[in-house]
Design an enzyme around this catalytic site. Structure first.
Site, short mmCIF file in Angstrom:
data_model
loop_
_atom_site.label_atom_id
_atom_site.label_comp_id
_atom_site.label_asym_id
_atom_site.label_seq_id
_atom_site.Cartn_x
_atom_site.Cartn_y
_atom_site.Cartn_z
N LYS A 47 -5.80 37.42 -44.92
CA LYS A 47 -7.04 37.36 -45.53
C LYS A 47 -7.53 38.74 -45.25
O LYS A 47 -7.17 39.65 -44.46
CB LYS A 47 -7.88 36.60 -44.63
CG LYS A 47 -9.16 36.30 -45.20
CD LYS A 47 -10.17 35.39 -44.11
CE LYS A 47 -11.50 35.16 -44.61
NZ LYS A 47 -12.22 34.26 -43.90
N SER A 50 -14.73 30.85 -46.04
CA SER A 50 -14.25 32.08 -46.80
C SER A 50 -12.80 32.44 -47.24
O SER A 50 -12.58 33.32 -47.80
CB SER A 50 -15.05 33.32 -46.25
OG SER A 50 -14.60 33.39 -44.97
N SER A 102 -14.60 28.31 -41.98
CA SER A 102 -13.82 29.37 -43.14
C SER A 102 -12.43 29.16 -43.34
O SER A 102 -11.63 29.58 -44.10
CB SER A 102 -14.38 30.44 -42.97
OG SER A 102 -15.66 30.89 -43.33
#
Lengths: 117, 532
Positions: free
Chosen positions: B101, B177, B201
């Site tokens: 990420k 996210s 997330s």
């Protein structure tokens, strides 16, 4: 039971208060449309979210809870705090390469006419 | 369906690599071929597509925020193959393609947090989690898309478009996210991925994309090099195709770190050996599983109509555990209803503080507008650099922490956080683990709720209590709804009992086939349809 009267004004973001927040945050108003969106969203958040924790029906349950400085209590399993000593980073030049404006290994910022925060 | 190498788990692939049935280069080639097939173009800040580009973009996943690191990945794979040829033991994740990420600093790679304010920032060092996976000889493929500064539950707030799409239905969000990481693993564009979880997330996108996601106990994994959102809640966690893969990654990244004093000074168990079939066989016999009545009966948490298929799936999960010898015990977590408002205040106050470091001086974007005033430079830079989501959260954080509101907002939220944590402590006196669904709905349509910040925040209402209580929780696939969208089962355990929730999760996974489903058949059909 409900929201104490003294707190009701804190649950609304007026145009004036948004301008104040923008100044504190050093983020300027982009345009009226964004300002309106932000004002409405922030007010909705306060009314639908934050208001729930302000309800005075919670006062009794919260009366004996001691406030903490870090969200929750400091945790017993944590490593002991290390000494606050300055250690040189092994590759300062690489760090400096990230700076938008650099001169003689110093960060360059505007200085003249700086206003107080 | 016929699996390709990129559809397999790290657990199976490591066996094939060690037996020299495949090489790390073979595996990497398979992943890159899949990326070429389904990924589409990566993120652009100035995204203004023409009609043809827009149609093309709608038919692809867009999990990665920047072009993948093909050359570097091949170099890494070649090195792994060289050592494997010499029968060197490089560890269980050697040669496994990894996506990270774009909220983690990775040396010499762009690290944007999906924000324009960091559009040209290159990591000067590896985040500890990334460094530990690099030491394990994983093959880093690239950085995945996310909500700007992790602020969202759909990955739609990224400053870099096209948006990431859910591989199970390209018109749906992947969650957020860590949406890019979950979509990449689900679509076979990576075998394992790193995500971060501040309110859900890792778990929510894992549930939406039909993969496994773990939020460890706060402090189990170092946050060094993780760009901070809410420092007291941020956790680093793996996203994988199976529970055993999750254990493999956690094993690699957990443990004390001299760079992060909140990382626990606590021994890391051998998670994978605890998932040995012989060990796991008896785990559920006599296990007490908590069934929080609020999660299943409160319409504010799961709507009985919209969430009916999820509740049905959970009832089937319950039966699987009962058949394995577990006891289901109703429990109450009465302060759960305050979890979102509490998170709302605490996270925004911490976020506003953390995002003050972006001022155009030391790194990141600086406005090109000419000024001789320092504070004007800050203002121009931050106004240009931040998107709408960071801006409104910074404003809320400053409002909540201002002198006139601090006691009633932040201080009160902190006290309620303690009550939420006490709810869990009391529950764990009666039960060993707690089960719920991960999300109140399956993946919602792109654009469906984006812009409505209250609804978007509410998407995390079943995951955020574990963050506030600082305890571990895992999401794993437990079914599909009528639209073919994955449903996630959440298992929550006491602090530092990742070993237990992994065992209980694996016990379920062994009995079911949900985790073996892949979206490729559906994805290829959608790509063909849209191409026509």
């Amino acid at each position: 039971m409900g929201i104490p009267e003294r707190l009701r004004s804190a649950l609304v973001i007026s145009e004036q208060h948004l301008a104040e927040l923008q100044e504190w945050a050093q983020i300027a108003s982009k345009d009226d449309k964004e300002d309106e969106y932000l004002r409405i969203q922030l007010t909705n958040q306060l009314a639908q979210m934050v208001a729930k924790i302000l309800d005075d029906s919670l006062d009794t349950a919260l009366a004996d809870i001691k406030p903490t400085t870090y969200g929750a209590d400091l945790r017993p399993w944590q490593a002991p705090l290390r000494e606050d000593e300055v250690k040189p980073w092994p590759d300062v030049d690489t760090l400096l390469q990230s700076a938008p404006h650099l001169q003689d290994r110093y960060f360059v910022v505007p200085v003249r006419g700086t206003r107080a925060p | 369906m016929e699996y390709e190498l990129c559809d397999l788990t790290a657990y199976d692939l490591r066996y094939m690599l060690s037996k020299k049935e495949i090489s790390a280069e073979d595996l990497l080639d398979s992943v890159i071929a899949r990326i070429e097939e389904v990924e589409g173009r990566s993120g652009l800040f100035d995204y203004i597509p023409n009609a043809a580009q827009e149609a093309e973009d709608q038919s692809k996943v867009h999990a990665y925020i920047a072009p993948i690191l093909v050359e570097k990945a091949h170099e890494q794979a070649k090195i792994v193959d060289k050592y494997l040829a010499q029968n060197e033991d490089l560890g269980p994740l050697a040669g496994i393609p990894l996506a990270i990420k774009d909220i983690f600093c990775v040396r010499d790679s762009l690290t944007t947090a999906a924000s324009y304010i960091l559009h040209d920032y290159k990591g000067c060092y590896d985040a500890t989690a990334a460094a530990r996976l690099r030491e394990q000889a994983t093959v880093i493929i690239g950085k995945t898309n996310l909500d700007e500064f992790v602020l969202g539950s759909s990955t739609e707030s990224s400053a870099y478009k096209p948006v990431t799409r859910n591989p199970w239905d390209l018109s749906r969000v992947p969650g957020g996210s860590s949406g890019g990481s979950a979509a990449a693993v689900a679509a076979g564009e990576a075998i394992i991925a790193l995500g971060s979880d501040t309110a859900g997330s890792v778990r929510q996108p894992a549930a939406f994309c039909g993969v496994v996601g773990l939020k460890p106990t706060y402090g189990r994994v170092s946050r060094w090099g993780l760009i901070a959102m809410a420092s007291s809640l941020d956790c680093v966690g793996p996203i994988t195709k199976s529970v055993r893969d999750c254990a493999l990654v956690l094993q690699a990244i957990a443990g004390r770190d001299e760079y992060d004093w909140t990382a626990a000074d606590k021994a890391v168990p051998d998670y994978l050996s605890l998932l040995n079939d012989d060990v796991v066989a008896g785990v559920c016999n006599g296990l007490r599983i908590g069934w929080p009545t609020e999660y299943f009966e409160d319409p504010d948490l799961i709507d009985p109509q919209d969430g009916k298929q999820i509740l049905d799936a959970l009832n089937q999960v319950k039966q699987v555990y009962i058949d394995l010898g577990a006891e289901i015990i109703e429990i109450s977590l009465p302060h759960t209803i305050y979890a979102i408002p509490v998170y709302f205040v605490i996270s925004r106050v911490e976020l506003a503080t953390n995002l003050h470091r972006y001022d155009g001086v030391k790194y990141g974007h600086r406005s090109a507008r000419i000024t001789h005033k320092l504070f004007e430079m800050y203002e121009y830079t931050r106004t240009e650099g931040f998107g709408e989501q960071p801006k409104q959260r910074i404003f809320m954080g400053m409002h909540a922490s201002s002198a006139r509101n601090f006691n009633e907002f932040y201080d009160r939220a902190g006290k309620l956080q303690i009550l939420i944590r006490q709810d869990f402590e009391k529950a764990f006196e009666k039960v060993d683990v707690i089960m719920s669904s991960t999300t109140p709905t399956t993946a919602f349509p792109l654009g469906g709720i984006y812009g409505d910040t209250v609804q978007m925040q509410n998407a995390d209402r079943l995951t955020v209590p574990a963050n506030l209580a600082e305890i571990p929780a895992i999401s794993l696939p437990c079914g599909f709804d009528g639209d073919g969208l994955p449903i996630g089962l959440q298992l929550i355990g006491p602090a530092f009992r990742e070993d237990l929730i992994l065992q209980v999760a694996y016990s379920y996974e062994r009995e079911t086939d949900w985790h073996k489903n892949r979206p490729m058949e559906h994805l290829r059909r959608e790509i063909r349809t849209r191409d026509i």
